[in-house]
Design a protein around this motif. Structure first.
Motif: not given
Length: 135
Positions: A6-26
């Motif tokens: 159902a879910l797995f975690a990825l450790v990131v440095d910043d929430y907003d930067t990660a959201i932008r990358h996964y949503v906008d780039d990927l």
């Protein structure tokens, strides 16, 4: 028994930067972004709204966690993103500046390419042969 991941975690440095990358780039979809207080948030993204599996973007809170950002699998490909249209997704990701570690290749199991997320995690983008990926 009916079970699924159902879910797995990825450790990131910043929430907003990660959201932008996964949503906008990927091209992932933001499912949940809840404030949990004290600077903590519960952030889930998914590669497709129809997917049963989600990714929890977990901000590193300790030095040990920070040291694992981008290397959660020891440099191996650790995440496998299936697609029903490899060429579409590869072209879109390329246009958004996603870094690929190689050129696409045909394998017995389908069409595949390794890409590297903004943190250094290695992913396979795969169109399985059963979905029209070249075999």
């Amino acid at each position: 028994m009916n079970r699924h991941l159902a879910l797995f975690a990825l450790v990131v440095d910043d929430y907003d930067t990660a959201i932008r990358h996964y949503v906008d780039d990927l091209g992932f979809t933001l499912v949940c972004d809840e404030d949990r207080g004290n600077g903590k948030r519960w952030v889930e993204v998914t590669p497709s709204p129809a997917s049963q599996c989600r990714v929890l973007l977990a901000k590193a809170a300790t030095e040990a966690q920070k040291s694992r950002i981008g290397d959660q699998t020891g440099g191996r490909v650790g995440f496998f993103l299936h697609t029903d249209d490899f060429d579409r997704d590869h072209a879109a990701m390329s246009a958004r500046g996603v870094r690929f570690a190689e050129t696409p290749r045909d394998e017995p199991y389908g069409k595949v390419v390794v890409f590297i997320d903004r943190y250094g995690n290695r992913w396979d983008l795969i169109q399985p042969a059963a979905l029209g990926g070249h075999a």
